[in-house]
Write an enzyme that holds these catalytic residues in place. Structure first.
Site, PDB file in Angstrom:
ATOM      1  CG  ASP A   1      19.196  32.580  -8.695  1.00  0.00           C
ATOM      2  OD1 ASP A   1      19.921  32.830  -7.833  1.00  0.00           O
ATOM      3  OD2 ASP A   1      18.236  31.824  -8.858  1.00  0.00           O
TER       4      ASP A   1
ATOM      5  NE  ARG B   1      13.697  23.486  -4.439  1.00  0.00           N
ATOM      6  CZ  ARG B   1      13.515  22.691  -5.544  1.00  0.00           C
ATOM      7  NH1 ARG B   1      13.622  23.262  -6.753  1.00  0.00           N
ATOM      8  NH2 ARG B   1      13.212  21.422  -5.540  1.00  0.00           N
ATOM      9  CD  GLN B   2       6.446  27.469   0.412  1.00  0.00           C
ATOM     10  OE1 GLN B   2       6.725  27.590  -0.824  1.00  0.00           O
ATOM     11  NE2 GLN B   2       5.634  28.293   0.828  1.00  0.00           N
TER      12      GLN B   2
ATOM     13  CG  ASP C   1      -0.186  -0.135   2.556  1.00  0.00           C
ATOM     14  OD1 ASP C   1       0.926  -0.215   2.345  1.00  0.00           O
ATOM     15  OD2 ASP C   1      -1.077  -0.003   3.535  1.00  0.00           O
TER      16      ASP C   1
ATOM     17  CG  ASP D   1      21.283  27.443  -9.117  1.00  0.00           C
ATOM     18  OD1 ASP D   1      21.106  27.862  -7.979  1.00  0.00           O
ATOM     19  OD2 ASP D   1      20.255  27.711  -9.991  1.00  0.00           O
TER      20      ASP D   1
ATOM     21  CD  GLU E   1       0.767   2.362   6.111  1.00  0.00           C
ATOM     22  OE1 GLU E   1       1.076   1.581   6.618  1.00  0.00           O
ATOM     23  OE2 GLU E   1      -0.361   3.019   6.230  1.00  0.00           O
TER      24      GLU E   1
ATOM     25  CG  HIS F   1      16.836  27.345  -1.805  1.00  0.00           C
ATOM     26  ND1 HIS F   1      17.543  27.653  -2.947  1.00  0.00           N
ATOM     27  CD2 HIS F   1      16.003  28.299  -1.699  1.00  0.00           C
ATOM     28  CE1 HIS F   1      16.928  28.661  -3.562  1.00  0.00           C
ATOM     29  NE2 HIS F   1      16.274  29.068  -2.682  1.00  0.00           N
TER      30      HIS F   1
ATOM     31  CE  LYS G   1      15.528  31.395 -10.735  1.00  0.00           C
ATOM     32  NZ  LYS G   1      16.069  30.086 -10.587  1.00  0.00           N
TER      33      LYS G   1
HETATM   34  C1  R5P Z   1      16.070  28.386  -6.938  1.00  0.00           C
HETATM   35  O1  R5P Z   1      16.092  29.488  -6.990  1.00  0.00           O
HETATM   36  C2  R5P Z   1      17.136  27.400  -7.122  1.00  0.00           C
HETATM   37  O2  R5P Z   1      18.415  28.155  -6.649  1.00  0.00           O
HETATM   38  C3  R5P Z   1      17.445  26.877  -8.430  1.00  0.00           C
HETATM   39  O3  R5P Z   1      17.762  27.708  -9.310  1.00  0.00           O
HETATM   40  C4  R5P Z   1      16.281  26.272  -8.919  1.00  0.00           C
HETATM   41  O4  R5P Z   1      15.566  25.206  -7.931  1.00  0.00           O
HETATM   42  C5  R5P Z   1      16.296  25.585 -10.175  1.00  0.00           C
HETATM   43  O5  R5P Z   1      15.118  25.187 -10.618  1.00  0.00           O
HETATM   44  P1  R5P Z   1      14.990  24.683 -12.415  1.00  0.00           P
HETATM   45  O6  R5P Z   1      16.155  23.728 -12.646  1.00  0.00           O
HETATM   46  O7  R5P Z   1      13.518  24.230 -12.209  1.00  0.00           O
HETATM   47  O8  R5P Z   1      15.000  25.874 -13.058  1.00  0.00           O
END
Ligand code: R5P
Length: 280
Positions: free
Chosen positions: A155, A82-83, A23, A205, A25, A116, A178
């Site tokens: 970014d 990231r959140q 299931d 990144d 789990e 992140h 970005k």
């Molecule tokens: C977000 O700002 C992270 O640093 C990465 O730039 C982001 O997660 C990359 O995501 P993707 O490959 O979907 O553009």
């Protein structure tokens, strides 16, 4: 990863039996007595994130039940980081919830890699720290003969990453801009002028997920006359056909660490994590 860490630290290895019930789990069982021991649990939390997170919690609970006095979690890729804030009214702060869940399971300390946003860990209800794999990635390029390459952040938030790489590469560094639409998740990149004409550029990144960020950056670099473009990240999630899209956009090669094992993970985190553990 756990085996490599055990080898270089001299820590005893404890096998884990795990399976997924029909299931969906999870089940885990630790094969060894951990009474009065400090235990290091190595568990990355890439896809399937929720299963990997719950297994980390289950292993921690099992370790404590068998008498472990302390559990240190090594989580090379920490999901949901990231959140790290409420971007829109009504959202949750995912990483905060993850921290609380792990505390409830019994984790006493956590070490991750290139989280992140470092600030997110400050809110964890136990000591949590992040170490950086960027010097290892930059060193990989130095060994391949790319000393002097331009280190680019796609970014502003990743500029510190490009600067860490620059310290080893010895070339220049810079960043693109970005913007993200918080409702649709769509991003747009601005074609800011960079001194990249006829240069080798490595885009650094923390994460490559769908590859959209790297594809956009590679297009801007090509327009500005960069000679060769590479991409490097700590965590190569590389969802769907991300790798193909990036290579089709003219990127020569993608390099990531083994926080998420895969074709691009050519840099091992085991030495860095072993050293971090020894220094605790
Ligand atoms: C977000 O700002 C992270 O640093 C990465 O730039 C982001 O997660 C990359 O995501 P993707 O490959 O979907 O553009």
């Amino acid at each position: 990863m756990a085996e490599k860490i055990a080898e270089s630290t001299g820590f005893e290895k404890v096998p884990v039996v795990s399976r997924i019930f029909p299931d969906g789990e999870s089940y885990v069982r630790l094969e060894g007595s951990l009474k009065d021991e400090s235990v290091v649990i190595v568990q990355t939390t890439c896809k399937p994130q929720d299963t990997n997170l719950i297994q980390l919690a289950f292993m921690t609970n099992a370790a404590k039940r068998t008498g472990a006095k302390k559990v240190i979690a090594i989580v090379p890729y920490l999901a949901y980081a990231r959140q790290d804030k409420m971007f829109l009214e009504g959202e949750n702060v995912s990483i905060e919830t993850v921290g609380s869940m792990l505390r409830a399971a019994g984790i006493d300390e956590l070490i991750t890699v290139n989280v992140h946003a470092e600030g997110a860990l400050a809110k964890f209800p136990f000591p949590a720290k992040t170490v950086t794999a960027i010097p290892l990635l930059a060193e990989h390029f130095v060994k391949k003969g790319f000393k002097g390459a331009f280190a680019l952040a796609p970014d502003k938030g990743a500029l510190y990453i490009a600067e860490q790489a620059k310290a080893l590469l010895g070339g220049e560094s810079g960043n693109l801009e970005k913007q993200r639409d918080r409702y649709t998740g769509q991003t747009t990149q601005s074609a800011k002028h960079l001194e990249v004409k006829n240069k080798t550029v490595i885009i650094f990144d923390d994460i490559i997920s769908t590859g959209g960020t790297i594809v956009g950056a590679a297009r801007i670099l090509r327009e500005q006359g960069a000679e060769k473009v590479f991409a490097a990240c700590a965590h190569g999630l590389l969802v769907g056909d991300a790798e193909k899209r990036i290579l089709d956009a003219g990127v020569e090669e993608i390099i990531s660490t083994d926080s998420i094992p895969g074709k691009t993970s050519k840099v091992s985190l085991a030495p860095l994590l072993s050293e971090t553990l020894k220094a605790l």
